[in-house]
Write a protein that holds these residues in place. Structure first.
Motif, PDB file in Angstrom:
ATOM      1  N   ALA A  41      37.707  31.102 -35.005  1.00  0.00           N
ATOM      2  CA  ALA A  41      37.744  32.492 -34.543  1.00  0.00           C
ATOM      3  C   ALA A  41      36.336  33.010 -34.271  1.00  0.00           C
ATOM      4  O   ALA A  41      36.129  33.791 -33.327  1.00  0.00           O
ATOM      5  CB  ALA A  41      38.458  33.370 -35.566  1.00  0.00           C
ATOM      6  N   LEU A  42      35.369  32.578 -35.059  1.00  0.00           N
ATOM      7  CA  LEU A  42      33.968  32.934 -34.780  1.00  0.00           C
ATOM      8  C   LEU A  42      33.549  32.394 -33.420  1.00  0.00           C
ATOM      9  O   LEU A  42      32.897  33.092 -32.635  1.00  0.00           O
ATOM     10  CB  LEU A  42      33.032  32.348 -35.843  1.00  0.00           C
ATOM     11  N   ASP A  47      30.786  38.030 -31.899  1.00  0.00           N
ATOM     12  CA  ASP A  47      29.710  38.219 -32.867  1.00  0.00           C
ATOM     13  C   ASP A  47      28.794  37.004 -32.895  1.00  0.00           C
ATOM     14  O   ASP A  47      29.230  35.871 -32.651  1.00  0.00           O
ATOM     15  CB  ASP A  47      30.275  38.457 -34.268  1.00  0.00           C
ATOM     16  N   GLU A  48      27.537  37.252 -33.202  1.00  0.00           N
ATOM     17  CA  GLU A  48      26.567  36.167 -33.293  1.00  0.00           C
ATOM     18  C   GLU A  48      26.987  35.194 -34.391  1.00  0.00           C
ATOM     19  O   GLU A  48      27.426  35.603 -35.469  1.00  0.00           O
ATOM     20  CB  GLU A  48      25.180  36.721 -33.597  1.00  0.00           C
ATOM     21  N   ILE A  49      26.861  33.916 -34.103  1.00  0.00           N
ATOM     22  CA  ILE A  49      27.196  32.887 -35.087  1.00  0.00           C
ATOM     23  C   ILE A  49      25.908  32.520 -35.820  1.00  0.00           C
ATOM     24  O   ILE A  49      25.005  31.916 -35.252  1.00  0.00           O
ATOM     25  CB  ILE A  49      27.822  31.647 -34.422  1.00  0.00           C
ATOM     26  N   THR A  50      25.853  32.918 -37.070  1.00  0.00           N
ATOM     27  CA  THR A  50      24.682  32.668 -37.908  1.00  0.00           C
ATOM     28  C   THR A  50      25.115  31.944 -39.169  1.00  0.00           C
ATOM     29  O   THR A  50      26.318  31.846 -39.472  1.00  0.00           O
ATOM     30  CB  THR A  50      24.028  34.000 -38.318  1.00  0.00           C
ATOM     31  N   ALA A  51      24.137  31.464 -39.906  1.00  0.00           N
ATOM     32  CA  ALA A  51      24.436  30.854 -41.197  1.00  0.00           C
ATOM     33  C   ALA A  51      25.107  31.872 -42.113  1.00  0.00           C
ATOM     34  O   ALA A  51      26.022  31.524 -42.870  1.00  0.00           O
ATOM     35  CB  ALA A  51      23.167  30.305 -41.831  1.00  0.00           C
ATOM     36  N   ARG A  87      30.526  27.366 -28.767  1.00  0.00           N
ATOM     37  CA  ARG A  87      30.820  28.596 -28.028  1.00  0.00           C
ATOM     38  C   ARG A  87      30.209  28.535 -26.629  1.00  0.00           C
ATOM     39  O   ARG A  87      30.850  28.911 -25.652  1.00  0.00           O
ATOM     40  CB  ARG A  87      30.290  29.819 -28.758  1.00  0.00           C
ATOM     41  N   ASP A  88      28.982  28.060 -26.537  1.00  0.00           N
ATOM     42  CA  ASP A  88      28.334  27.932 -25.223  1.00  0.00           C
ATOM     43  C   ASP A  88      29.143  27.025 -24.307  1.00  0.00           C
ATOM     44  O   ASP A  88      29.328  27.328 -23.127  1.00  0.00           O
ATOM     45  CB  ASP A  88      26.910  27.405 -25.372  1.00  0.00           C
ATOM     46  N   GLN A  89      29.608  25.899 -24.838  1.00  0.00           N
ATOM     47  CA  GLN A  89      30.441  24.983 -24.041  1.00  0.00           C
ATOM     48  C   GLN A  89      31.718  25.667 -23.591  1.00  0.00           C
ATOM     49  O   GLN A  89      32.135  25.523 -22.441  1.00  0.00           O
ATOM     50  CB  GLN A  89      30.797  23.738 -24.853  1.00  0.00           C
ATOM     51  N   ARG A  90      32.326  26.400 -24.501  1.00  0.00           N
ATOM     52  CA  ARG A  90      33.566  27.120 -24.179  1.00  0.00           C
ATOM     53  C   ARG A  90      33.300  28.136 -23.071  1.00  0.00           C
ATOM     54  O   ARG A  90      34.068  28.236 -22.110  1.00  0.00           O
ATOM     55  CB  ARG A  90      34.094  27.812 -25.420  1.00  0.00           C
ATOM     56  N   ASP A  91      32.216  28.881 -23.205  1.00  0.00           N
ATOM     57  CA  ASP A  91      31.900  29.909 -22.221  1.00  0.00           C
ATOM     58  C   ASP A  91      31.588  29.308 -20.850  1.00  0.00           C
ATOM     59  O   ASP A  91      31.960  29.873 -19.817  1.00  0.00           O
ATOM     60  CB  ASP A  91      30.725  30.768 -22.698  1.00  0.00           C
TER      61      ASP A  91
END
Length: 96
Positions: A41-42, A47-51, A87-91
Motif C-alpha cells: 500500500a505504501l 506518501d514518501e517511502i522512508t525507513a 514505486r518508480d517502476q510502477r509509475d
C-alpha cells in the motif's frame, strides 16, 4: 506494473530478509502477508517511502523490543529504498 505484481515483489523482498526469522523457523512463505499488504500500500500510495514509514508498518505488526527496526536499521533503509524503486517502476509503467 499491476498491484498483484507489487504484492508478489514486496513479499519476495521481505521473505528474502526474513526480518523476524520466522521463515527460518519453519513458517510458511505467506507468514509476512499482513505486513506485505501494508508495505505494498505504501508503494501504491503517494506518501514518501522512508525507513520511518517502513518502521511504522513493521512496528504496528511487531510491537516488541528490540525490534527489527532498531536491530537492523541498515536493512530497513535498504527495504525502504527498494520499495521506492518499485514505486518508480510502477509509475513509469502506468498508462498516461
Amino acid at each position: 506494473m499491476a498491484d498483484d505484481q507489487i504484492v508478489v515483489t514486496v513479499r519476495a523482498l521481505i521473505n528474502q530478509h526474513d526480518p523476524e526469522g520466522l521463515l527460518a523457523a519453519g513458517a510458511p512463505d505467506d507468514e509476512y502477508d499482513p505486513e506485505v499488504s501494508d508495505l505494498a500500500a505504501l508503494v501504491c500510495g503517494k506518501d514518501e517511502i522512508t525507513a520511518a514509514a517502513v518502521g511504522s508498518v513493521w512496528n504496528r505488526w511487531f510491537n516488541m523490543s528490540p525490534n527489527w527496526c532498531t536491530r537492523e536499521p541498515e536493512q530497513v533503509n535498504q527495504i525502504a529504498a527498494a520499495l521506492a524503486r518499485l514505486r518508480d517502476q510502477r509509475d513509469q509503467s502506468a498508462p498516461r
